[in-house]
Enzyme design. Structure first.
Site, PDB file in Angstrom:
ATOM      1  N   HIS A 223       4.241  10.061  -6.892  1.00 16.99           N
ATOM      2  CA  HIS A 223       5.107   8.938  -7.218  1.00 16.99           C
ATOM      3  C   HIS A 223       6.411   8.947  -6.430  1.00 16.99           C
ATOM      4  O   HIS A 223       6.749   7.948  -5.796  1.00 16.99           O
ATOM      5  CB  HIS A 223       5.376   8.755  -8.708  1.00 16.99           C
ATOM      6  CG  HIS A 223       6.200   7.532  -8.895  1.00 16.99           C
ATOM      7  ND1 HIS A 223       5.661   6.268  -8.882  1.00 16.99           N
ATOM      8  CD2 HIS A 223       7.534   7.360  -8.931  1.00 16.99           C
ATOM      9  CE1 HIS A 223       6.625   5.379  -8.931  1.00 16.99           C
ATOM     10  NE2 HIS A 223       7.777   6.012  -8.952  1.00 16.99           N
ATOM     11  N   TYR A 227       9.140   6.412  -3.448  1.00 16.88           N
ATOM     12  CA  TYR A 227      10.581   6.214  -3.264  1.00 16.88           C
ATOM     13  C   TYR A 227      11.047   6.779  -1.937  1.00 16.88           C
ATOM     14  O   TYR A 227      12.032   6.299  -1.364  1.00 16.88           O
ATOM     15  CB  TYR A 227      11.365   6.780  -4.449  1.00 16.88           C
ATOM     16  CG  TYR A 227      11.136   5.917  -5.654  1.00 16.88           C
ATOM     17  CD1 TYR A 227      11.626   4.616  -5.661  1.00 16.88           C
ATOM     18  CD2 TYR A 227      10.376   6.338  -6.717  1.00 16.88           C
ATOM     19  CE1 TYR A 227      11.370   3.772  -6.711  1.00 16.88           C
ATOM     20  CE2 TYR A 227      10.116   5.506  -7.779  1.00 16.88           C
ATOM     21  CZ  TYR A 227      10.614   4.218  -7.765  1.00 16.88           C
ATOM     22  OH  TYR A 227      10.342   3.381  -8.809  1.00 16.88           O
ATOM     23  N   HIS A 374      -1.332  -4.484  -5.172  1.00 14.21           N
ATOM     24  CA  HIS A 374       0.052  -4.133  -5.491  1.00 14.21           C
ATOM     25  C   HIS A 374       0.718  -3.355  -4.361  1.00 14.21           C
ATOM     26  O   HIS A 374       1.787  -3.713  -3.892  1.00 14.21           O
ATOM     27  CB  HIS A 374       0.094  -3.322  -6.788  1.00 14.21           C
ATOM     28  CG  HIS A 374       1.387  -2.603  -7.011  1.00 14.21           C
ATOM     29  ND1 HIS A 374       2.559  -3.268  -7.279  1.00 14.21           N
ATOM     30  CD2 HIS A 374       1.703  -1.292  -6.978  1.00 14.21           C
ATOM     31  CE1 HIS A 374       3.534  -2.382  -7.403  1.00 14.21           C
ATOM     32  NE2 HIS A 374       3.041  -1.184  -7.216  1.00 14.21           N
ATOM     33  N   PHE A 375       0.081  -2.274  -3.902  1.00 10.05           N
ATOM     34  CA  PHE A 375       0.852  -1.455  -2.955  1.00 10.05           C
ATOM     35  C   PHE A 375       0.826  -2.008  -1.538  1.00 10.05           C
ATOM     36  O   PHE A 375       1.572  -1.522  -0.699  1.00 10.05           O
ATOM     37  CB  PHE A 375       0.498   0.030  -3.030  1.00 10.05           C
ATOM     38  CG  PHE A 375      -0.902   0.398  -2.711  1.00 10.05           C
ATOM     39  CD1 PHE A 375      -1.446   0.190  -1.470  1.00 10.05           C
ATOM     40  CD2 PHE A 375      -1.681   1.018  -3.683  1.00 10.05           C
ATOM     41  CE1 PHE A 375      -2.740   0.549  -1.194  1.00 10.05           C
ATOM     42  CE2 PHE A 375      -2.982   1.377  -3.414  1.00 10.05           C
ATOM     43  CZ  PHE A 375      -3.507   1.143  -2.166  1.00 10.05           C
ATOM     44  N   HIS A 376       0.049  -3.046  -1.286  1.00  9.68           N
ATOM     45  CA  HIS A 376       0.268  -3.716  -0.006  1.00  9.68           C
ATOM     46  C   HIS A 376       1.494  -4.620  -0.061  1.00  9.68           C
ATOM     47  O   HIS A 376       2.050  -4.957   0.979  1.00  9.68           O
ATOM     48  CB  HIS A 376      -0.979  -4.487   0.435  1.00  9.68           C
ATOM     49  CG  HIS A 376      -2.029  -3.568   0.985  1.00  9.68           C
ATOM     50  ND1 HIS A 376      -2.945  -2.949   0.196  1.00  9.68           N
ATOM     51  CD2 HIS A 376      -2.249  -3.112   2.248  1.00  9.68           C
ATOM     52  CE1 HIS A 376      -3.703  -2.161   0.944  1.00  9.68           C
ATOM     53  NE2 HIS A 376      -3.305  -2.244   2.187  1.00  9.68           N
ATOM     54  N   ARG A 437     -11.282  -0.187  -6.672  1.00  9.56           N
ATOM     55  CA  ARG A 437     -10.689   0.066  -5.356  1.00  9.56           C
ATOM     56  C   ARG A 437     -11.457   1.187  -4.678  1.00  9.56           C
ATOM     57  O   ARG A 437     -12.393   1.722  -5.249  1.00  9.56           O
ATOM     58  CB  ARG A 437      -9.212   0.422  -5.482  1.00  9.56           C
ATOM     59  CG  ARG A 437      -8.960   1.773  -6.095  1.00  9.56           C
ATOM     60  CD  ARG A 437      -7.484   2.057  -6.212  1.00  9.56           C
ATOM     61  NE  ARG A 437      -6.926   2.586  -4.973  1.00  9.56           N
ATOM     62  CZ  ARG A 437      -5.895   3.436  -4.934  1.00  9.56           C
ATOM     63  NH1 ARG A 437      -5.321   3.846  -6.053  1.00  9.56           N
ATOM     64  NH2 ARG A 437      -5.435   3.880  -3.784  1.00  9.56           N
ATOM     65  N   ARG A 438     -11.089   1.524  -3.461  1.00 14.81           N
ATOM     66  CA  ARG A 438     -11.671   2.613  -2.688  1.00 14.81           C
ATOM     67  C   ARG A 438     -13.198   2.490  -2.674  1.00 14.81           C
ATOM     68  O   ARG A 438     -13.910   3.468  -2.875  1.00 14.81           O
ATOM     69  CB  ARG A 438     -11.311   3.981  -3.268  1.00 14.81           C
ATOM     70  CG  ARG A 438      -9.922   4.077  -3.800  1.00 14.81           C
ATOM     71  CD  ARG A 438      -9.563   5.478  -4.193  1.00 14.81           C
ATOM     72  NE  ARG A 438      -8.654   6.003  -3.181  1.00 14.81           N
ATOM     73  CZ  ARG A 438      -8.022   7.143  -3.255  1.00 14.81           C
ATOM     74  NH1 ARG A 438      -8.237   7.950  -4.251  1.00 14.81           N
ATOM     75  NH2 ARG A 438      -7.217   7.521  -2.301  1.00 14.81           N
TER      76      ARG A 438
HETATM   77  C1  HEM Z   1      -3.219  -5.588   8.414  1.00  5.74           C
HETATM   78  C2  HEM Z   1      -2.790  -5.341   7.218  1.00  5.74           C
HETATM   79  C3  HEM Z   1      -3.596  -4.592   6.190  1.00  5.74           C
HETATM   80  C4  HEM Z   1      -4.765  -4.943   5.579  1.00  5.74           C
HETATM   81  C5  HEM Z   1      -5.577  -6.221   5.795  1.00  5.74           C
HETATM   82  C6  HEM Z   1      -5.111  -3.880   4.674  1.00  5.74           C
HETATM   83  C7  HEM Z   1      -6.249  -3.853   3.876  1.00  5.74           C
HETATM   84  C8  HEM Z   1      -6.599  -2.842   3.012  1.00  5.74           C
HETATM   85  C9  HEM Z   1      -7.713  -2.857   2.100  1.00  5.74           C
HETATM   86  C10 HEM Z   1      -8.740  -3.990   1.976  1.00  5.74           C
HETATM   87  C11 HEM Z   1      -7.686  -1.702   1.397  1.00  5.74           C
HETATM   88  C12 HEM Z   1      -8.601  -1.324   0.266  1.00  5.74           C
HETATM   89  C13 HEM Z   1      -9.734  -0.505   0.645  1.00  5.74           C
HETATM   90  C14 HEM Z   1     -10.497  -0.037  -0.571  1.00  5.74           C
HETATM   91  O1  HEM Z   1      -9.914   0.146  -1.652  1.00  5.74           O
HETATM   92  O2  HEM Z   1     -11.706   0.185  -0.445  1.00  5.74           O
HETATM   93  C15 HEM Z   1      -6.574  -0.938   1.865  1.00  5.74           C
HETATM   94  C16 HEM Z   1      -6.202   0.303   1.371  1.00  5.74           C
HETATM   95  C17 HEM Z   1      -4.968   0.910   1.634  1.00  5.74           C
HETATM   96  N1  HEM Z   1      -3.978   0.451   2.480  1.00  5.74           N
HETATM   97 FE1  HEM Z   1      -4.068  -1.214   3.632  1.00  5.74          FE
HETATM   98  N2  HEM Z   1      -4.148  -2.899   4.739  1.00  5.74           N
HETATM   99  C18 HEM Z   1      -3.198  -3.301   5.646  1.00  5.74           C
HETATM  100  C19 HEM Z   1      -2.041  -2.635   6.002  1.00  5.74           C
HETATM  101  C20 HEM Z   1      -1.563  -1.504   5.360  1.00  5.74           C
HETATM  102  C21 HEM Z   1      -0.270  -0.912   5.593  1.00  5.74           C
HETATM  103  C22 HEM Z   1       0.764  -1.422   6.579  1.00  5.74           C
HETATM  104  C23 HEM Z   1      -0.188   0.165   4.766  1.00  5.74           C
HETATM  105  C24 HEM Z   1       0.916   1.158   4.570  1.00  5.74           C
HETATM  106  C25 HEM Z   1       1.911   1.361   5.359  1.00  5.74           C
HETATM  107  C26 HEM Z   1      -1.429   0.251   4.027  1.00  5.74           C
HETATM  108  C27 HEM Z   1      -1.734   1.226   3.110  1.00  5.74           C
HETATM  109  C28 HEM Z   1      -2.917   1.332   2.427  1.00  5.74           C
HETATM  110  C29 HEM Z   1      -3.237   2.405   1.517  1.00  5.74           C
HETATM  111  C30 HEM Z   1      -2.332   3.577   1.149  1.00  5.74           C
HETATM  112  C31 HEM Z   1      -4.523   2.148   1.029  1.00  5.74           C
HETATM  113  C32 HEM Z   1      -5.288   2.963  -0.015  1.00  5.74           C
HETATM  114  C33 HEM Z   1      -6.237   3.889   0.579  1.00  5.74           C
HETATM  115  C34 HEM Z   1      -7.010   4.604  -0.483  1.00  5.74           C
HETATM  116  O3  HEM Z   1      -7.239   4.050  -1.567  1.00  5.74           O
HETATM  117  O4  HEM Z   1      -7.354   5.751  -0.250  1.00  5.74           O
HETATM  118  N3  HEM Z   1      -2.237  -0.776   4.404  1.00  5.74           N
HETATM  119  N4  HEM Z   1      -5.898  -1.647   2.845  1.00  5.74           N
HETATM  120 CU    CU Z   2       4.094   5.642  -9.226  1.00  5.98          CU
END
Ligand code: HEM
Ligand code: CU
Ligand code: CU
Lengths: 553, 165
Positions: A223, A227, A374-376, A437-438
């Protein structure tokens, strides 16, 4: 001597950090649109032919974006902010070098097994999924490297205090060092997880691991990690955005208040990620849930201060009216607009965060696509888009070259904004309709393992948003590469300086307490002991090292 | 808010009001959530039992995963998640409308996540721990359960369903 020449050494260090950060974002973000389109039923993984599976790509996306990009960027940015704000070199330059070298070694060690599909454990690497040991050792060295960067800043600020007895540190340096101090405290959990559990286990020195304890140590860091991402963005919103907007910071003391509160409240809230965990009792979860609402307070202070600062800027630019002053802000400046749009997105991200932390509601959304949505908004936009906005002035500053195209930069900010709103809305609603998710969701739907007809229109939003974001992503790198290789060489007087804003209400008008360290560090330690002590002691006392490692990928 | 030109206060009066409102709202949410949690019966799991994931399927209730009728409309299900084949055992459960079913879940390998659609049941499933949660099925129909924690390359296929008739 102008600051840029004076800090030639720190500028090099920062350039290395920012270079690695932008490279990590380049490879990591590539997978975002691929994932979004996979969900929508379009498989584009041939664009990344070195990727063997969806989950290997997802590991790269999470690790490179959320851990590597952010940490490199933050270390480089905070170092540069600190020395410029104190107008003082780093006290021990060797620490800056050792820090960045350790981070690079750690990155390489962790990246190789991921690229070889030997560490497809996602960025949370929950055991008993077992990666190759170099992944864990690399991740640890990377974090230790970031500590060393922090030590450098601690010594530098300490030296400044000795040269300026009884003075308050200037606000940017104060914020930078608070961020690093919080990071030190926050990463203790991860360090213990790596050193005591994951590394010996992956090396075969212990035969089993306790997954519940490992998760708890992970979220102790997990968490406050958010921050660690957010505070440098806040720093920019407080002390740089007002200047870029042509105004002043509304209140320096209130900015300090919000940061010292973050130092105290960031860590003792990790159980809100574990509300559905079996091994932690309901009472403790509620306690962390309550503290989580507490840590929303300094964000609300930030919202007020930023709004008030922008209001001042709008008026100074000749704006009038209750809201129309907003139009008088210089929206033509991409380095500002990117950050303003990031801040607007954060309003929604912040509201969502309070919802997630609200105990019962969490049961509906936990581990669904809602959380990704949310985290996007938070790290993927409020933080990432702010950092990109910073790059739009920092890159010309570091390289001495004009930004390749300011129009492209503006288009990038707006496409990110709209693409993200569409993408994230789709993801949020998918989550409410049960999408986990994931998950390689397009494949689940095809195999009929998980389907819901109500998803269809939302999947279109996810795919459309992902496509717009893909364009935005390309635009970032047109500018980064264009600036480095083809940017017009700037005359010394044209090179952008660091946009530190003056404050209307100065630090000296507020209480000294807001610039001190000991009370707030003591508060942080106290809350951590109270909120984690009993649970961790019990978990360690009843530890069961029963789980062997698995590699089901 | 007015643009301040003097420095009579280090906290702007409007800002003070904002702070008070913020604190009141946050405390309000805190109370609402806590009260709702207790009033509606908190659904989140609390520590129930530890098991050894290496032997859990050899003896005890998890050696015969499935549904047991306890009488009086009460049922219990012992369920195992596994990444060998990415399945929930049992994969399908049938109960009559109005049944109250208590789920006991564990994993014999990696972490999984259990989400039962159209209910509030959402629990992490960890090796070494038993997650316990109950649901009353008021309406007939199918209630799919899906795995929501990454558990290997077949994770997206890991689902099952409760059929309420
Ligand atoms: C082009 C822009 C982006 C798109 C379209 C995108 C799309 C996605 C999608 C669809 C997932 C979900 C995958 C799943 O749960 O199976 C994901 C997971 C994630 N994304 Fe992005 N993303 C983008 C940019 C970013 C950026 C800039 C960050 C952080 C700086 C980020 C951080 C994450 C993280 C931490 C996860 C979770 C991974 C996990 O659950 O292990 N994403 N993203
Ligand atoms: Cu948190
Ligand atoms: Cu799974």
């Amino acid at each position: 001597m102008p600051a840029r020449e004076k800090f030639a050494f720190e500028r090099k260090i920062t350039s290395v950090h920012i270079g690695f950060a932008m490279f990590a974002l380049f490879l990591g973000t590539l997978y975002g649109p691929l994932q979004a389109l996979e969900h929508a039923g379009v498989n584009l993984y041939f664009l990344a032919p070195w990727t063997q599976t969806y989950y290997q790509g997802l590991t790269l996306h999470g690790v490179l974006n959320a851990l590597i990009f952010t940490t490199f960027f933050i270390c480089g940015f905070l170092t540069y902010v600190t020395v410029n704000s104190l107008d003082r070199h780093t006290r021990f330059p060797i620490l800056d070098i050792v820090g960045v070298v350790l981070m690079i070694i750690g990155l390489v060690m962790a990246a190789i097994p991921i690229l070889l599909n030997m560490a497809t454990v996602l960025y949370t690497f929950y055991p008993p999924l077992m990666a190759h040991p170099t992944f864990y050792i690399g991740a640890t060295l990377f974090v230790v490297g970031s500590w060393v960067v922090g030590y450098s800043l601690f010594f530098t600020l300490y030296a400044w205090y000795q040269e300026h007895p009884n003075q308050r540190a200037p606000l940017p340096a104060f914020m930078a060092v608070i961020t690093m101090a919080m990071w030190q405290i926050a990463t203790l959990g991860l360090a213990i997880e790596e050193l005591a559990l994951l590394i010996p286990w992956s090396l075969g020195l212990i035969s089993g691991i306790d997954p519940q304890l490992a998760r708890t140590l992970f979220w102790y860091t997990g968490h406050p990690l958010v921050y660690f991402w957010l505070l440098p963005a806040y720093l920019s919103w407080y002390v740089m955005v007002p200047k870029l907007a042509g105004g002043k910071l509304f209140s320096d003391p209130m900015a300090r208040l919000s940061f010292v509160l973050f130092l105290v409240l960031s860590t003792p809230v990790g159980f809100h990620h574990q509300i559905t965990d079996p091994g932690i009792s309901v009472g403790w979860k509620l306690f962390h849930g309550a503290l989580t609402l507490g840590v929303a307070f300094p964000s609300l202070l930030t919202a007020y201060n930023l709004w008030a600062s922008l209001h001042i800027a709008g008026r100074m630019n000749g704006g009038k009216g209750a809201l129309t002053w907003i139009l008088s802000l210089p929206w033509g400046k991409p380095e500002l607009t990117a950050q303003l749009l990031a801040a607007i997105i954060f309003i929604f991200g912040g509201i969502g965060g309070v919802i997630n932390a609200s105990y019962n509601v969490n049961l509906v959304v936990h581990n669904t696509a809602w959380v990704s949505g949310h985290f996007h908004l938070t790290v993927g936009s409020a933080v990432a888009l702010t950092f990109v906005g910073i790059v739009y002035w920092l890159l010309p500053h570091l390289t001495g070259r004009a930004l390749f195209s300011r129009h492209i930069a503006l288009a990038q900010a707006w496409t990110w904004f709209f693409g993200m709103i569409i993408f994230s809305r789709g993801m949020h609603l998918m989550g409410l309709l049960g999408a986990p998710r994931r998950t390689e969701l397009g494949a689940s739907i095809k195999s009929a393992a998980m389907t819901n007809p109500d998803w269809n229109v939302l999947l279109l939003m996810v795919g459309l948003g992902g496509t717009i974001l893909f364009i935005s992503y390309i635009l970032i790198y047109v500018n980064v590469i264009g600036t480095i290789f083809f940017g017009r060489k700037l005359a010394p007087n044209e090179i952008p300086t660091i946009p530190f804003a003056d404050a209307v209400t100065h630090a000296e008008q507020g209480p000294m307490l807001l610039s001190q360290w000991k009370p707030w560090l003591a508060g942080a330690a106290f809350l951590i002991v109270v909120s984690y002590g009993p649970v961790l002691i019990e978990m360690v006392r009843t530890i069961e090292l029963t789980s062997p490692g698995f590699k089901p990928w | 808010m007015t643009t301040p030109t003097t420095h009579d206060h280090w906290i702007d009066p409007y800002e003070k009001a904002w702070m008070v409102i913020s604190v009141v709202v946050l405390i309000g949410i805190m109370i609402a959530v806590t009260v709702a949690g207790f009033a509606f019966g908190i659904q989140a799991p609390s520590p129930y039992q530890r098991v050894d994931p290496n032997t859990v399927t050899q003896s005890g209730p998890f050696s015969k995963p499935g549904l047991t009728d306890l009488g009086g409309g009460q049922y219990e299900v012992y369920m195992i998640g596994t990444a060998s084949g990415w399945i929930w055992e049992p994969k399908e459960i049938r109960v009559p409308v109005g049944s109250r079913v208590t789920f006991y879940l564990t994993s014999k390998d990696v972490q999984h996540g259990f989400m039962l659609w159209n209910t509030n049941l959402n629990m992490m499933v960890l090796p070494g721990q038993v997650s316990k949660g109950s649901v009353t099925f008021e309406k007939p129909g199918e209630y799919p359960y899906v795995c929501h924690e990454y558990c290997g390359i077949g994770h997206q296929t890991m689902s099952g369903k409760v059929i309420v008739e």
